[in-house]
Enzyme design. Sequence first.
Site, short mmCIF file in Angstrom:
data_model
loop_
_atom_site.label_atom_id
_atom_site.label_comp_id
_atom_site.label_asym_id
_atom_site.label_seq_id
_atom_site.Cartn_x
_atom_site.Cartn_y
_atom_site.Cartn_z
CD GLN A 76 81.74 1.89 -66.18
OE1 GLN A 76 81.34 3.03 -65.95
NE2 GLN A 76 82.01 1.05 -65.19
N PRO A 100 76.35 3.08 -70.29
CG PRO A 100 78.13 1.57 -70.04
CD PRO A 100 77.82 2.98 -70.45
N GLY A 124 73.51 3.24 -64.80
CA GLY A 124 72.79 4.36 -64.23
C GLY A 124 73.79 5.38 -63.74
N GLY A 125 74.74 4.88 -62.98
CA GLY A 125 75.78 5.75 -62.47
C GLY A 125 77.05 4.97 -62.22
CG MET A 126 81.63 4.24 -62.87
SD MET A 126 81.56 2.59 -62.09
CE MET A 126 83.04 2.66 -61.08
CD GLU A 127 81.15 2.89 -57.90
OE1 GLU A 127 80.29 3.00 -58.81
OE2 GLU A 127 81.53 1.78 -57.49
CG HIS A 183 73.86 3.24 -55.61
ND1 HIS A 183 73.48 2.06 -55.00
CD2 HIS A 183 74.94 2.93 -56.35
CE1 HIS A 183 74.29 1.09 -55.38
NE2 HIS A 183 75.19 1.58 -56.20
CD GLU A 184 76.41 5.31 -58.76
OE1 GLU A 184 77.53 4.89 -58.42
OE2 GLU A 184 75.52 4.55 -59.20
CG HIS A 241 79.53 3.18 -54.74
ND1 HIS A 241 79.87 1.94 -54.25
CD2 HIS A 241 78.60 2.95 -55.70
CE1 HIS A 241 79.16 1.01 -54.89
NE2 HIS A 241 78.38 1.60 -55.77
CD GLU A 294 77.83 -1.74 -56.58
OE1 GLU A 294 76.91 -1.02 -56.15
OE2 GLU A 294 78.74 -1.31 -57.31
CG ASP A 314 80.02 -6.84 -67.13
OD1 ASP A 314 79.93 -6.01 -66.20
OD2 ASP A 314 79.42 -6.74 -68.21
CE1 TYR A 339 74.83 -4.30 -58.44
CE2 TYR A 339 74.44 -2.15 -57.48
CZ TYR A 339 75.04 -2.94 -58.44
OH TYR A 339 75.85 -2.37 -59.37
NE ARG A 379 70.11 3.01 -65.47
CZ ARG A 379 69.36 3.58 -64.55
NH1 ARG A 379 68.57 4.58 -64.88
NH2 ARG A 379 69.39 3.16 -63.31
#
Length: 619
Positions: A157, A284, A286-289, A313-314, A317, A336, A393, A401, A574
Site C-alpha cells: 500500500q 487497511p 476500502g479500495g486503492m486505485e 470510486h476506485e 480515480h 478525492e 496520513d 472527499y 479496514r
Amino acid sequence: MNLKYTIVLAAGLAACKHENKPQATQQQVTTRADDAHSFSDPKQAVVKHLNLKLTVDFDKKQICGMADWAISAKKGAKTIIFDTNDLQIDSVKVDGDSTSYSLGHEDEFLGRPLNVKINSASKRVSIWYKTSSDAAALQWLNPQQTADKKYPFLFTQSEAILARSWVPCQDSPGIRFTYDAKVSVPKELMAVMSASNVTQKNTSGTYQFNQKNAIPSYLMALAVGDLEFRSLGRNTGVYAEPSVIKKAAWEFEGLQKMMDSAEKLYGKYRWGRYDVLVLPPSFPFGGMENPELTFATPTIIAGDRSLVSLLAHELAHSWSGNLVTNATWNDMWLNEGFTNYFERRIMEKMEGKNYADMLAQLGFQELQGTLQDLGATNPDTKLKLDLKGRNPDDGLTDIAYEKGYCLLRVMENAAGRERFDAFLNKYFASHAFQTITTEEFINYYYKELIKGDKALGDKIAIEKWVYEPGLPDNCPKFTSARFDEVNKALEQWINGTAASALPTNAWSSHEWLHFVRHLPENITTTQMKELDKAFHFTQSGNSEVLGAWLLLSVKKRYVAAYPALNTFLENVGRRRFILPIYKQLAASEDGKKMAKDIYSKARPNYHYVAQESIDNLLK
Ligand code: BES
Ligand code: ZN
C-alpha cells in the site's frame, strides 16, 4: 540536500543481483518541486523510467531488489535524491560505474534521503537494496490470515508516502515515470502489479510487468498470493483467492457496465484493462486505485452487490487522480473530491438519481461528523491543506472527499450540468498524465468554466471553499427521497410500531445504514435487542451496517454484540470501520481496557497504517 552525511561505500555484494538495461520512455512528463513530503529535488534531476527486478522472500519477509532508474539530469546537476524508508542500500551505480552515495538523517515520517552523485550527462542510476521486515508499505500475511488459509500473501500500500519503503524512488505525486518489472516469487504463488498482468500462474514463479503510462510513485503496487482470475467483460475482470473468486465475480458482475458508464461521462479510459484484486480482510482501506488493478477489501462483497459504489470510486480515480494527479498531498481534494463526485455520477447513471442521492447524504453526514470533531475553524477543514512537518496520513479526513464533493456540486448547480460536464471532460483530456496544484486548478477553472462571468464566479466563491475552514453557506442542501422513507419508519418505531412491522422490505444496505446511524441517542439496550431480533444486525453480513451497529453497541454497552465485535475487530483491518470503534471504546476506562485486550490479539492482523492510527489512539 547535500552529501555531508555518512558516505556508504559501494559494496556491490548484493545477495540477489539483477542485471538489466533501462528503457527510456517516450512520454512527456511534468515534474514539480516543493513537495514537503519528498526529499527529491526535481529541479536538479528526475526519474523517467523504472526497471525493477525483485525477489520476494516470504521466509525472511523481505524484498530484495534492483531499481534501475532512467533519469533526466538538468544542467549543472550534481546529485539525484531518492526517498527511502527503512531500506538497506547495498550498492549504487551510475551508468554502470560505482559512485559515491549517502543516506541522510532519518525523519520520523519521511525516512532518509538517498543522495547519489551524478552529473548533467548521467542517464541511469541502479540501486541494489533490501526492504526491512517491518517496511511500512508491506503486509506479509501468514496462511491463517488469508481466505483460503493455505498460502502466505503479500500486498503493498504505497499511498501516500510509503512507496519509499519498498522501492527507492522520488516519492512525490508530482513526479511521474513509466515502469517495467520482473518479480520472482515462490512457485506456488502468483504476482500481480499496477500494470499489465497475466491471468494465470506460471510454473517458473517469475512474472513480468509493464506500465506504459507515466504514473506517480504512490500508484506502484504489488501483490503476491494464491490467485485466480475471472473475466467480467471486454476489459474488466477480477483476481481473488480460489475460495473467493466465484463470490467476487458475482458481486462485481456490473463492472463492465460501470466502465461503460464512466467512459460516457468523462471520456475514454486510458489504461487498457481495469481489473480488481480482492485482498484478505486486513487490507487497511476500502479500495486503492492502483492503475489497471484496483486493490479492494473483501468487506465490499456483501452478497447483494450493494457496496459496489466503492468500485465506482476506485474506477473514477482512473481519471481523477491517476490521469490528473494532485501535485502534493496538500492538494488531495483534487484527487478525492473529484473522485467522489465522479463516483456518484457513475452510480446515478447506473442506478438512478435516488440511489446517488443516498450516497451524497451518507457522505454529507460523515462530513458533518468530521467538522464537528475537528471544529469548524480548524485549518485542516480547508480544502487546500498544510501538511508540512506532519504525516500526510494524519491530514487524511473526510474534508478532501466530502467538502471537495460539495464544492463540485456547487459548481455543477451554478454552471448547469451540461456546461460543467464539458468543463470536466476538457479538464481530464487537457491534463492527462500530468499533475496539478490547487492554484493551477483555480486558474484553469477561471479560464474554462467562469470565462469572465463574474456573477457565476461569485455564486461559487471557490476561494472561500479552498482557503477558508468550515462549510461556506452556499453549500447545497442535499435531500434523499429514499432516506425520507427511512426517517418515517424510524419515527413510527419511536412512536411504538413494532420493529418487525416496519416497511423495510425494499431497503438496500444504504437505507439500513441510514437507519442505524439515526437511531435515537437515548436508545436503550432493550430496544436494541428488539431491533436485533427483528433485523439481525449483530449477524449482518454487510460490513457497513455491521460496522455502524457495532459502534452503536459500544456506545450503548449492548453486550450481546460484544462477541461479534471481537470477531470483527480481530478479522477486519479496514481502518474506516475499526478506528471509530476503537475511539468509542477508548472513551471510557473499562472500554479502553477492553480495546487494549482486543487490540493485543488483533494488531498482527492489521497493516502498518491501521496499526499507526490505533497505536496513537491507545498509547
Ligand atoms: N486513494 C484512496 C485511499 C487512500 C487515500 C490511501 C489516501 C492512502 C491515502 C481510495 O481511493 C479511497 O478513497 N478509498 C476509500 C473508499 C472510498 C469509497 C471513499 C476507502 O478506502 O475507504
Ligand atoms: Zn479515493
